[in-house]
Scaffold this motif. Sequence first.
Motif, PDB file in Angstrom:
ATOM      1  N   VAL A  99      68.186  88.213  39.140  1.00  0.00           N
ATOM      2  CA  VAL A  99      68.476  87.367  39.946  1.00  0.00           C
ATOM      3  C   VAL A  99      67.189  87.304  41.004  1.00  0.00           C
ATOM      4  CG1 VAL A  99      69.660  86.588  42.361  1.00  0.00           C
ATOM      5  CG2 VAL A  99      70.804  87.760  40.153  1.00  0.00           C
ATOM      6  N   GLY A 100      66.724  86.142  41.256  1.00  0.00           N
ATOM      7  CA  GLY A 100      65.420  85.888  41.833  1.00  0.00           C
ATOM      8  C   GLY A 100      64.254  85.385  40.951  1.00  0.00           C
ATOM      9  N   ASP A 101      64.393  85.882  39.729  1.00  0.00           N
ATOM     10  CA  ASP A 101      63.276  85.488  38.744  1.00  0.00           C
ATOM     11  C   ASP A 101      63.350  84.136  38.378  1.00  0.00           C
ATOM     12  OD1 ASP A 101      62.923  88.168  38.350  1.00  0.00           O
ATOM     13  OD2 ASP A 101      63.681  88.586  36.606  1.00  0.00           O
ATOM     14  N   ALA A 102      62.022  83.505  38.071  1.00  0.00           N
ATOM     15  CA  ALA A 102      61.895  82.202  37.801  1.00  0.00           C
ATOM     16  C   ALA A 102      61.597  81.844  36.337  1.00  0.00           C
ATOM     17  CB  ALA A 102      60.670  81.522  38.438  1.00  0.00           C
ATOM     18  N   VAL A 103      62.169  80.556  35.785  1.00  0.00           N
ATOM     19  CA  VAL A 103      61.786  80.294  34.347  1.00  0.00           C
ATOM     20  C   VAL A 103      61.426  78.602  34.561  1.00  0.00           C
ATOM     21  CG1 VAL A 103      63.284  81.701  33.207  1.00  0.00           C
ATOM     22  CG2 VAL A 103      64.101  79.610  34.089  1.00  0.00           C
ATOM     23  N   ARG A 104      61.190  78.117  33.413  1.00  0.00           N
ATOM     24  CA  ARG A 104      60.678  76.485  33.678  1.00  0.00           C
ATOM     25  C   ARG A 104      61.856  76.081  32.682  1.00  0.00           C
ATOM     26  NH1 ARG A 104      57.253  73.997  36.716  1.00  0.00           N
ATOM     27  NH2 ARG A 104      56.052  72.923  35.130  1.00  0.00           N
ATOM     28  N   LEU A 105      62.123  74.949  33.237  1.00  0.00           N
ATOM     29  CA  LEU A 105      63.346  74.257  32.565  1.00  0.00           C
ATOM     30  C   LEU A 105      62.870  72.880  32.638  1.00  0.00           C
ATOM     31  CD1 LEU A 105      67.079  74.973  33.354  1.00  0.00           C
ATOM     32  CD2 LEU A 105      66.237  72.412  33.237  1.00  0.00           C
ATOM     33  N   ARG A 106      63.513  71.961  31.393  1.00  0.00           N
ATOM     34  CA  ARG A 106      63.313  70.685  31.053  1.00  0.00           C
ATOM     35  C   ARG A 106      64.510  69.975  30.654  1.00  0.00           C
ATOM     36  NH1 ARG A 106      58.825  69.250  26.920  1.00  0.00           N
ATOM     37  NH2 ARG A 106      60.230  70.190  25.464  1.00  0.00           N
ATOM     38  N   GLY A 107      64.992  68.779  30.982  1.00  0.00           N
ATOM     39  CA  GLY A 107      66.138  68.221  30.420  1.00  0.00           C
ATOM     40  C   GLY A 107      66.658  67.030  31.752  1.00  0.00           C
ATOM     41  N   PRO A 108      67.839  66.797  31.236  1.00  0.00           N
ATOM     42  CA  PRO A 108      68.715  67.092  30.106  1.00  0.00           C
ATOM     43  C   PRO A 108      68.312  66.424  29.022  1.00  0.00           C
ATOM     44  CG  PRO A 108      69.897  65.430  31.636  1.00  0.00           C
ATOM     45  CD  PRO A 108      68.461  65.812  32.340  1.00  0.00           C
ATOM     46  N   VAL A 109      68.847  66.982  27.904  1.00  0.00           N
ATOM     47  CA  VAL A 109      68.475  66.370  26.516  1.00  0.00           C
ATOM     48  C   VAL A 109      69.778  65.868  25.621  1.00  0.00           C
ATOM     49  CG1 VAL A 109      67.286  66.719  24.173  1.00  0.00           C
ATOM     50  CG2 VAL A 109      66.504  67.874  26.392  1.00  0.00           C
ATOM     51  N   GLY A 110      69.733  64.994  25.279  1.00  0.00           N
ATOM     52  CA  GLY A 110      70.739  64.411  24.372  1.00  0.00           C
ATOM     53  C   GLY A 110      71.652  63.256  25.087  1.00  0.00           C
ATOM     54  N   GLY A 111      72.050  62.357  24.201  1.00  0.00           N
ATOM     55  CA  GLY A 111      73.092  61.235  24.794  1.00  0.00           C
ATOM     56  C   GLY A 111      74.133  60.934  23.885  1.00  0.00           C
ATOM     57  N   TRP A 112      74.320  61.467  22.723  1.00  0.00           N
ATOM     58  CA  TRP A 112      75.290  61.216  21.909  1.00  0.00           C
ATOM     59  C   TRP A 112      76.513  62.217  22.182  1.00  0.00           C
ATOM     60  CZ3 TRP A 112      78.010  58.023  19.022  1.00  0.00           C
ATOM     61  CH2 TRP A 112      78.893  58.306  17.960  1.00  0.00           C
ATOM     62  N   PHE A 113      76.246  63.539  21.891  1.00  0.00           N
ATOM     63  CA  PHE A 113      77.150  64.587  22.038  1.00  0.00           C
ATOM     64  C   PHE A 113      77.550  65.051  23.568  1.00  0.00           C
ATOM     65  CE2 PHE A 113      78.677  68.996  21.489  1.00  0.00           C
ATOM     66  CZ  PHE A 113      79.608  68.886  20.321  1.00  0.00           C
ATOM     67  N   VAL A 114      77.972  63.811  24.140  1.00  0.00           N
ATOM     68  CA  VAL A 114      78.619  63.982  25.683  1.00  0.00           C
ATOM     69  C   VAL A 114      79.777  63.330  25.684  1.00  0.00           C
ATOM     70  CG1 VAL A 114      76.209  63.797  26.224  1.00  0.00           C
ATOM     71  CG2 VAL A 114      77.382  61.631  26.187  1.00  0.00           C
TER      72      VAL A 114
END
Length: 255
Positions: A99-114
């Motif tokens: 808790v408190g650690d950081a990552v990098r995130l990209r998205g959201p990805v995908g438009g069919w499986f929703v």
Amino acid sequence: MARAAVPGGLSARRAWRDATLVERRPETDSAVTLVLDVHDWPGHLPGQHVDVRLAAPDGYTATRSYSVSAPERGDRVELTVQRVPDGEVSGFLADGLAVGDAVRLRGPVGGWFVWRATQAEPVLLVAGGSGVVPLMSMLRACSEVDHAGGPPFRLVYSVREPGDVIYRDELAGLGTGDAVDVHLVHTRRAPEAATRPVGRLRADDLVGSAWGAEDAPTCYVCGPTGFVEAAADLLVGLGHAPDRIRTERFGPSGP
């Protein structure tokens, strides 16, 4: 929950964002849910996934994709990660990220499986192992809307043994309602009270008591590649239209 086909627009979804871990929830001995606070998150739909990037002090980076396990909740994004043998990213996320650690995130990805709340047809969810993660996002989204008179949901979830069931208590609660039918398939060891014999997914596991292929449900199948291919073949054999079977797969083998 009326949104564009895919939230955020292409440029927003391609951007890397800083994400901070704000909560960890153990799910099984090998799976944990990570709740991330993501600055300026563009939103997502149930069933989509994101890319997570880790960076080492020496400049080495590693990127993996993970399904989102809960519907849109402002800037909070929930991921359920299962530790895999020799998995450098899954191992760190499951055991090392604090808790408190950081990552990098990209998205959201995908438009069919929703899944969208505007869909009126029944929904059949078929999961193998950690393939339940994006399907759980759909179930949670369904539970957050006014579902009176809405489409019925059925989840068929295949696991090796009882201890592998992710979201165990929550699924047990969903299974007691009228709108969601939860059916567990144990392939190696089952609880003593189980009435289904141990074994791999069969056609009769996919047949609901109140509706079937003739009701034209949308089927979402997620899990290891072998499991997904076998489940899709069973669904087609039961009369489900191939164009109503949506699949998401990973890895070489199944539970």
